[in-house]
Scaffold this motif. Structure first.
Motif, PDB file in Angstrom:
ATOM      1  N   GLU A  75      52.217 -34.902 147.296  1.00 14.26           N
ATOM      2  CA  GLU A  75      52.291 -36.178 146.470  1.00 14.26           C
ATOM      3  C   GLU A  75      53.476 -35.988 145.492  1.00 14.26           C
ATOM      4  O   GLU A  75      53.700 -35.053 144.834  1.00 14.26           O
ATOM      5  CB  GLU A  75      50.836 -36.406 145.718  1.00 14.26           C
ATOM      6  CG  GLU A  75      50.680 -37.721 145.078  1.00 14.26           C
ATOM      7  CD  GLU A  75      50.363 -38.722 145.966  1.00 14.26           C
ATOM      8  OE1 GLU A  75      50.297 -38.479 147.483  1.00 14.26           O
ATOM      9  OE2 GLU A  75      49.672 -39.859 145.552  1.00 14.26           O
ATOM     10  N   THR A  76      53.888 -37.143 145.102  1.00 16.84           N
ATOM     11  CA  THR A  76      55.399 -37.349 144.461  1.00 16.84           C
ATOM     12  C   THR A  76      55.141 -36.776 143.005  1.00 16.84           C
ATOM     13  O   THR A  76      55.854 -36.241 142.595  1.00 16.84           O
ATOM     14  CB  THR A  76      55.639 -38.831 144.402  1.00 16.84           C
ATOM     15  OG1 THR A  76      55.734 -39.356 145.555  1.00 16.84           O
ATOM     16  CG2 THR A  76      56.932 -39.043 143.512  1.00 16.84           C
ATOM     17  N   ASP A  77      53.745 -37.150 142.442  1.00 18.03           N
ATOM     18  CA  ASP A  77      53.619 -36.733 141.044  1.00 18.03           C
ATOM     19  C   ASP A  77      53.116 -35.311 140.941  1.00 18.03           C
ATOM     20  O   ASP A  77      52.937 -34.906 139.941  1.00 18.03           O
ATOM     21  CB  ASP A  77      52.744 -37.705 140.386  1.00 18.03           C
ATOM     22  CG  ASP A  77      51.263 -37.592 140.703  1.00 18.03           C
ATOM     23  OD1 ASP A  77      51.107 -36.821 141.869  1.00 18.03           O
ATOM     24  OD2 ASP A  77      50.379 -38.318 140.517  1.00 18.03           O
ATOM     25  N   GLY A  78      53.030 -34.696 142.073  1.00 14.02           N
ATOM     26  CA  GLY A  78      52.874 -33.259 141.802  1.00 14.02           C
ATOM     27  C   GLY A  78      51.233 -32.906 141.804  1.00 14.02           C
ATOM     28  O   GLY A  78      50.908 -31.702 141.729  1.00 14.02           O
ATOM     29  N   SER A  79      50.403 -33.960 141.870  1.00 11.30           N
ATOM     30  CA  SER A  79      49.096 -33.835 141.667  1.00 11.30           C
ATOM     31  C   SER A  79      48.356 -33.158 142.908  1.00 11.30           C
ATOM     32  O   SER A  79      47.165 -32.400 142.724  1.00 11.30           O
ATOM     33  CB  SER A  79      48.426 -35.072 141.462  1.00 11.30           C
ATOM     34  OG  SER A  79      48.527 -35.832 142.500  1.00 11.30           O
ATOM     35  N   PHE A  80      48.720 -33.251 144.158  1.00 13.80           N
ATOM     36  CA  PHE A  80      47.992 -32.493 145.049  1.00 13.80           C
ATOM     37  C   PHE A  80      49.149 -32.403 146.296  1.00 13.80           C
ATOM     38  O   PHE A  80      50.248 -32.991 146.386  1.00 13.80           O
ATOM     39  CB  PHE A  80      46.865 -33.140 145.555  1.00 13.80           C
ATOM     40  CG  PHE A  80      46.893 -34.259 146.394  1.00 13.80           C
ATOM     41  CD1 PHE A  80      46.930 -34.468 147.584  1.00 13.80           C
ATOM     42  CD2 PHE A  80      47.064 -35.626 145.737  1.00 13.80           C
ATOM     43  CE1 PHE A  80      47.106 -35.412 148.393  1.00 13.80           C
ATOM     44  CE2 PHE A  80      47.149 -36.658 146.412  1.00 13.80           C
ATOM     45  CZ  PHE A  80      47.272 -36.794 147.741  1.00 13.80           C
ATOM     46  N   SER A  81      48.806 -31.207 146.988  1.00 13.42           N
ATOM     47  CA  SER A  81      49.546 -31.108 148.437  1.00 13.42           C
ATOM     48  C   SER A  81      48.519 -30.666 149.532  1.00 13.42           C
ATOM     49  O   SER A  81      47.216 -30.231 149.327  1.00 13.42           O
ATOM     50  CB  SER A  81      50.469 -29.956 148.297  1.00 13.42           C
ATOM     51  OG  SER A  81      51.350 -30.001 147.481  1.00 13.42           O
ATOM     52  N   VAL A  82      48.745 -31.264 150.899  1.00 16.52           N
ATOM     53  CA  VAL A  82      47.845 -30.875 151.879  1.00 16.52           C
ATOM     54  C   VAL A  82      48.530 -29.934 152.876  1.00 16.52           C
ATOM     55  O   VAL A  82      49.724 -30.331 153.228  1.00 16.52           O
ATOM     56  CB  VAL A  82      47.413 -31.996 152.510  1.00 16.52           C
ATOM     57  CG1 VAL A  82      46.458 -31.901 153.572  1.00 16.52           C
ATOM     58  CG2 VAL A  82      46.856 -33.147 151.456  1.00 16.52           C
ATOM     59  N   VAL A  83      48.075 -28.919 153.153  1.00 19.18           N
ATOM     60  CA  VAL A  83      48.636 -28.036 154.248  1.00 19.18           C
ATOM     61  C   VAL A  83      47.649 -27.572 155.261  1.00 19.18           C
ATOM     62  O   VAL A  83      46.448 -27.590 155.095  1.00 19.18           O
ATOM     63  CB  VAL A  83      49.455 -26.851 153.493  1.00 19.18           C
ATOM     64  CG1 VAL A  83      50.144 -27.039 152.639  1.00 19.18           C
ATOM     65  CG2 VAL A  83      48.139 -25.766 153.228  1.00 19.18           C
TER      66      VAL A  83
END
Length: 188
Positions: A75-83
């Protein structure tokens, strides 16, 4: 002068994954405490686990030398990532903890996890196992630091794939691991 808003980093995702990212964005955007966010994200992930159209073939490829991480979305705002993590038989992490909350769901196969507690007398420290867990296809779990020290491995005889959502920007950080522990570990 025209500026372009930053965009989220997204791999070539399936339609199902794009929909799941929207569900996660709504959940994370509620601004709830980390433990509750991890739990609610798990509720969003669970119905998609095992679906053949969740991941593209390129996100199911392993590496013979170590488990492989495929960044699907940050997410652009750094709030989450999915891997997506792909584990060939016998592959494992070191004993580690994390920078942020995390939700994990097993998409294919199963993962074994050993959880630890750090014990210190002020001069020395050691790790004491507290729990062994086997997570099978369709199962989710979540946690938030502190107290999230663990080791994850594929103890099965076939490939395992898990979906991980972290409350951090992995496009920038590269990893969710905060610290690797190289302390003596008691055995169960």
């Amino acid at each position: 002068m025209t500026t372009t808003a930053p965009r989220a980093v997204t791999a070539a995702c399936t339609r199902r994954m794009s929909g799941l990212v929207e569900e996660i964005r709504e959940t994370v955007g509620r601004g709830l405490p980390p433990e509750l966010t991890a739990y609610l994200v798990g509720e969003r992930i669970a119905p998609h686990l095992g679906a053949p159209d969740l991941l593209g073939p390129e996100h199911c490829e392993g590496d013979p030398d170590r488990y492989r991480q495929h960044l699907l979305h940050a997410e652009t705002d750094g709030s989450f990532s999915v891997v997506a993590l792909v584990w060939l038989p016998g592959q494992r992490t070191p004993i580690h903890d994390h920078l942020s909350w995390c939700t994990t769901g097993v998409h294919l196969g199963e993962e074994s996890e050993r959880r630890y507690r750090l014990i210190s007398d002020g001069r020395t420290a050691r790790l004491v196992p507290t729990e062994d867990v086997v997570n099978r296809q369709g199962e989710v779990c979540g946690f938030a630091p502190p107290g999230d020290i663990h080791l994850v491995r594929n103890s099965g005889s076939s490939t395992a794939i898990s979906l991980h959502v972290y409350g951090a920007d992995l496009a920038r950080l590269g990893s969710s691991i905060r610290r690797v522990y190289r302390l003596p570990a008691d055995e169960v």
